[in-house]
Scaffold this motif. Structure first.
Motif, PDB file in Angstrom:
ATOM      1  N   THR A   1     -13.599 -20.499   9.574  1.00 39.78           N
ATOM      2  CA  THR A   1     -14.590 -20.059   8.200  1.00 39.78           C
ATOM      3  C   THR A   1     -15.756 -20.940   8.543  1.00 39.78           C
ATOM      4  O   THR A   1     -16.834 -20.319   8.171  1.00 39.78           O
ATOM      5  CB  THR A   1     -13.719 -20.926   7.081  1.00 39.78           C
ATOM      6  OG1 THR A   1     -12.509 -20.210   6.761  1.00 39.78           O
ATOM      7  CG2 THR A   1     -14.635 -20.738   5.795  1.00 39.78           C
ATOM      8  N   THR A   2     -15.838 -22.032   9.089  1.00 44.11           N
ATOM      9  CA  THR A   2     -16.791 -22.673   9.566  1.00 44.11           C
ATOM     10  C   THR A   2     -18.073 -22.011  10.450  1.00 44.11           C
ATOM     11  O   THR A   2     -19.210 -21.790  10.239  1.00 44.11           O
ATOM     12  CB  THR A   2     -16.613 -24.103  10.264  1.00 44.11           C
ATOM     13  OG1 THR A   2     -16.079 -24.996   9.385  1.00 44.11           O
ATOM     14  CG2 THR A   2     -18.108 -24.877  10.646  1.00 44.11           C
ATOM     15  N   VAL A   3     -17.296 -21.290  11.610  1.00 43.65           N
ATOM     16  CA  VAL A   3     -18.122 -20.458  12.557  1.00 43.65           C
ATOM     17  C   VAL A   3     -18.609 -19.275  11.756  1.00 43.65           C
ATOM     18  O   VAL A   3     -19.829 -18.922  11.853  1.00 43.65           O
ATOM     19  CB  VAL A   3     -16.861 -19.843  13.345  1.00 43.65           C
ATOM     20  CG1 VAL A   3     -17.873 -18.547  14.269  1.00 43.65           C
ATOM     21  CG2 VAL A   3     -16.607 -21.029  14.388  1.00 43.65           C
ATOM     22  N   ILE A   4     -17.879 -18.580  10.827  1.00 42.08           N
ATOM     23  CA  ILE A   4     -18.474 -17.413  10.064  1.00 42.08           C
ATOM     24  C   ILE A   4     -19.416 -17.940   8.970  1.00 42.08           C
ATOM     25  O   ILE A   4     -20.343 -17.311   8.764  1.00 42.08           O
ATOM     26  CB  ILE A   4     -17.294 -16.743   9.453  1.00 42.08           C
ATOM     27  CG1 ILE A   4     -16.521 -15.869  10.438  1.00 42.08           C
ATOM     28  CG2 ILE A   4     -17.850 -15.610   8.372  1.00 42.08           C
ATOM     29  CD1 ILE A   4     -15.141 -15.164   9.964  1.00 42.08           C
TER      30      ILE A   4
ATOM     31  N   ALA B   1     -17.065 -14.849  19.671  1.00 32.60           N
ATOM     32  CA  ALA B   1     -17.739 -14.712  20.804  1.00 32.60           C
ATOM     33  C   ALA B   1     -19.373 -14.627  20.350  1.00 32.60           C
ATOM     34  O   ALA B   1     -19.965 -14.275  21.016  1.00 32.60           O
ATOM     35  CB  ALA B   1     -17.420 -13.338  21.472  1.00 32.60           C
ATOM     36  N   SER B   2     -19.601 -15.979  19.583  1.00 42.51           N
ATOM     37  CA  SER B   2     -20.871 -16.084  19.156  1.00 42.51           C
ATOM     38  C   SER B   2     -21.375 -17.601  19.372  1.00 42.51           C
ATOM     39  O   SER B   2     -20.457 -18.365  19.816  1.00 42.51           O
ATOM     40  CB  SER B   2     -20.954 -15.976  17.550  1.00 42.51           C
ATOM     41  OG  SER B   2     -20.129 -16.930  16.904  1.00 42.51           O
TER      42      SER B   2
ATOM     43  N   PHE C   1     -19.825 -14.027  28.349  1.00 38.06           N
ATOM     44  CA  PHE C   1     -20.047 -15.021  27.166  1.00 38.06           C
ATOM     45  C   PHE C   1     -18.903 -15.299  26.255  1.00 38.06           C
ATOM     46  O   PHE C   1     -18.780 -16.422  25.691  1.00 38.06           O
ATOM     47  CB  PHE C   1     -21.408 -14.576  26.541  1.00 38.06           C
ATOM     48  CG  PHE C   1     -21.713 -15.499  25.410  1.00 38.06           C
ATOM     49  CD1 PHE C   1     -22.415 -16.867  25.563  1.00 38.06           C
ATOM     50  CD2 PHE C   1     -21.513 -15.434  24.166  1.00 38.06           C
ATOM     51  CE1 PHE C   1     -22.513 -17.719  24.489  1.00 38.06           C
ATOM     52  CE2 PHE C   1     -21.666 -16.118  23.005  1.00 38.06           C
ATOM     53  CZ  PHE C   1     -22.489 -17.377  23.162  1.00 38.06           C
ATOM     54  N   ALA C   2     -18.274 -14.012  25.862  1.00 31.66           N
ATOM     55  CA  ALA C   2     -17.382 -14.028  24.981  1.00 31.66           C
ATOM     56  C   ALA C   2     -15.865 -15.110  25.525  1.00 31.66           C
ATOM     57  O   ALA C   2     -15.455 -15.936  25.124  1.00 31.66           O
ATOM     58  CB  ALA C   2     -16.542 -12.752  24.736  1.00 31.66           C
ATOM     59  N   ALA C   3     -15.735 -14.803  26.814  1.00 35.83           N
ATOM     60  CA  ALA C   3     -14.804 -15.659  27.702  1.00 35.83           C
ATOM     61  C   ALA C   3     -15.214 -17.207  27.496  1.00 35.83           C
ATOM     62  O   ALA C   3     -14.281 -17.947  27.398  1.00 35.83           O
ATOM     63  CB  ALA C   3     -14.565 -15.225  29.105  1.00 35.83           C
ATOM     64  N   ALA C   4     -16.371 -17.504  27.859  1.00 39.91           N
ATOM     65  CA  ALA C   4     -16.860 -18.972  27.710  1.00 39.91           C
ATOM     66  C   ALA C   4     -16.523 -19.587  26.352  1.00 39.91           C
ATOM     67  O   ALA C   4     -16.232 -20.575  26.306  1.00 39.91           O
ATOM     68  CB  ALA C   4     -18.275 -18.939  28.028  1.00 39.91           C
ATOM     69  N   CYS C   5     -16.682 -18.746  25.428  1.00 37.69           N
ATOM     70  CA  CYS C   5     -16.706 -19.157  23.714  1.00 37.69           C
ATOM     71  C   CYS C   5     -14.998 -19.579  23.718  1.00 37.69           C
ATOM     72  O   CYS C   5     -14.691 -20.439  23.145  1.00 37.69           O
ATOM     73  CB  CYS C   5     -16.862 -18.111  22.930  1.00 37.69           C
ATOM     74  SG  CYS C   5     -18.750 -17.935  22.884  1.00 37.69           S
TER      75      CYS C   5
ATOM     76  N   LEU D   1     -25.415 -13.896  18.977  1.00 32.17           N
ATOM     77  CA  LEU D   1     -25.305 -14.674  17.674  1.00 32.17           C
ATOM     78  C   LEU D   1     -24.259 -13.947  16.500  1.00 32.17           C
ATOM     79  O   LEU D   1     -23.769 -14.645  15.831  1.00 32.17           O
ATOM     80  CB  LEU D   1     -26.782 -14.320  17.153  1.00 32.17           C
ATOM     81  CG  LEU D   1     -27.828 -14.812  17.858  1.00 32.17           C
ATOM     82  CD1 LEU D   1     -29.139 -14.732  17.040  1.00 32.17           C
ATOM     83  CD2 LEU D   1     -27.675 -16.422  18.074  1.00 32.17           C
ATOM     84  N   SER D   2     -23.971 -12.865  16.607  1.00 37.94           N
ATOM     85  CA  SER D   2     -23.187 -12.063  15.790  1.00 37.94           C
ATOM     86  C   SER D   2     -21.626 -11.995  16.287  1.00 37.94           C
ATOM     87  O   SER D   2     -20.630 -11.817  15.445  1.00 37.94           O
ATOM     88  CB  SER D   2     -23.703 -10.491  15.272  1.00 37.94           C
ATOM     89  OG  SER D   2     -23.383  -9.660  16.639  1.00 37.94           O
TER      90      SER D   2
END
Length: 300
Positions: free
Chosen positions: A116-119, A270-271, A194-198, A261-262
């Protein structure tokens, strides 16, 4: 504190590190096979009992698939328990059922709060659009959340992380489990480095909860709540998968906003917001575990 194991197949002696790696592979194979066999058998049984005709265009009801996933999850937990009792010749405190309810509640709260914090960060900066929608289903979201929480966390924490710790030490285990988790998601729809890094950045959350409690339940709850909150409540893609939406909200990337970002088609995890929140949460939980002495395992 985590019990790492030092008897049976993990007893001190020659090639202990190699025996730990072999045991890792054997446990992973056994757990995955048992989960799939039991889940499929339960689904076939339910379909047969209900007198249904299942085809590719007319799959089994979502409620049946949820029950099948629960049956498979129970079977894989039992398989791990039996394998450790026999192969490692010890009790299995990491599956202590007496502490499961409170641990699960802790994990559910952590997972839901973090996602929820991320979104919330994404929405406040205008990187995503959130709109209300009609609630129309929940069973598939519960199935996928339970399946990913139990299967992935048990395999990653109790098998891969623990055996890498036994073989090479805790820091290689943390790095190895995190890198593997990120790499496994590279084949998902709309994935990227980048998604994998997240995802790698967030691995310290599950590891930290496991180290702090010495049990797997809080990590399972965290993983399940993370996916359920992201996929059902906010209606976003979960690691590129969109089939579990159906809750009260629908999230989509804002027009013209970069995927970094999105989260793009992979989902909010993955943001940039997820990367920062995951790193902070991982660092905090791992530091808490270290301060509590959890980086020193019990060899019982």
């Amino acid at each position: 504190m985590v019990v790492i194991g030092s008897a049976g197949v993990l007893a001190p002696g020659k090639w202990r590190w190699l025996r730990a790696l072999g045991w890792l592979v054997l446990l992973c194979v056994a757990i995955v096979i048992v989960f799939n066999l039991v889940a499929k058998a339960m689904l076939l049984l339910l379909v047969w009992a209900g007198g249904l005709q299942v085809t590719q265009t007319s799959p089994a009801p979502a409620a049946y698939r949820l029950v099948a996933a629960i049956a498979g999850s129970i079977a894989l937990v039992a398989t791990y328990w039996a394998a450790v009792r026999l192969g490692e010749r010890r009790t299995v405190p990491e599956l202590d059922l007496r502490r499961a309810p409170s641990d699960l509640l802790l994990g559910l709260g952590v997972g839901a709060a973090l996602l929820t914090t991320v979104i919330g960060v994404q929405w406040s900066f205008g990187w995503v659009i959130i709109e209300p929608r009609t609630v129309d289903r929940v069973a598939l979201a519960l199935r996928d959340s339970i399946r990913s929480g139990v299967l992935e966390e048990l395999v990653l924490r109790l098998v891969i992380f623990r055996m890498l710790w036994r073989a090479f030490g805790i820091w290689p285990a943390i790095a190895g489990a995190a890198l593997l988790f990120g790499a496994l998601h590279l084949a998902n729809p709309d994935s990227s480095p980048f998604a994998a890094a997240c995802l790698i950045a967030g691995e310290g959350i599950g590891i930290g909860l496991y180290l702090i409690t010495g049990r797997i339940w809080s990590a399972i709850g965290m993983h399940a709540a993370w996916n359920f909150t992201q996929g059902w409540i906010f209606g976003a893609a979960v690691s590129g998968i969109t089939e579990i939406a159906g809750g009260p909200l629908a999230l989509r990337p804002a027009p013209g906003v970069p995927a970094v970002l999105s989260g793009g088609g992979f989902g909010p995890e993955a943001s940039l917001a997820a990367l920062i929140v995951s790193l902070l949460a991982s660092g905090a939980l791992l530091f808490w575990a270290w301060r509590n002495g959890a980086f020193v395992a019990l060899d019982a």
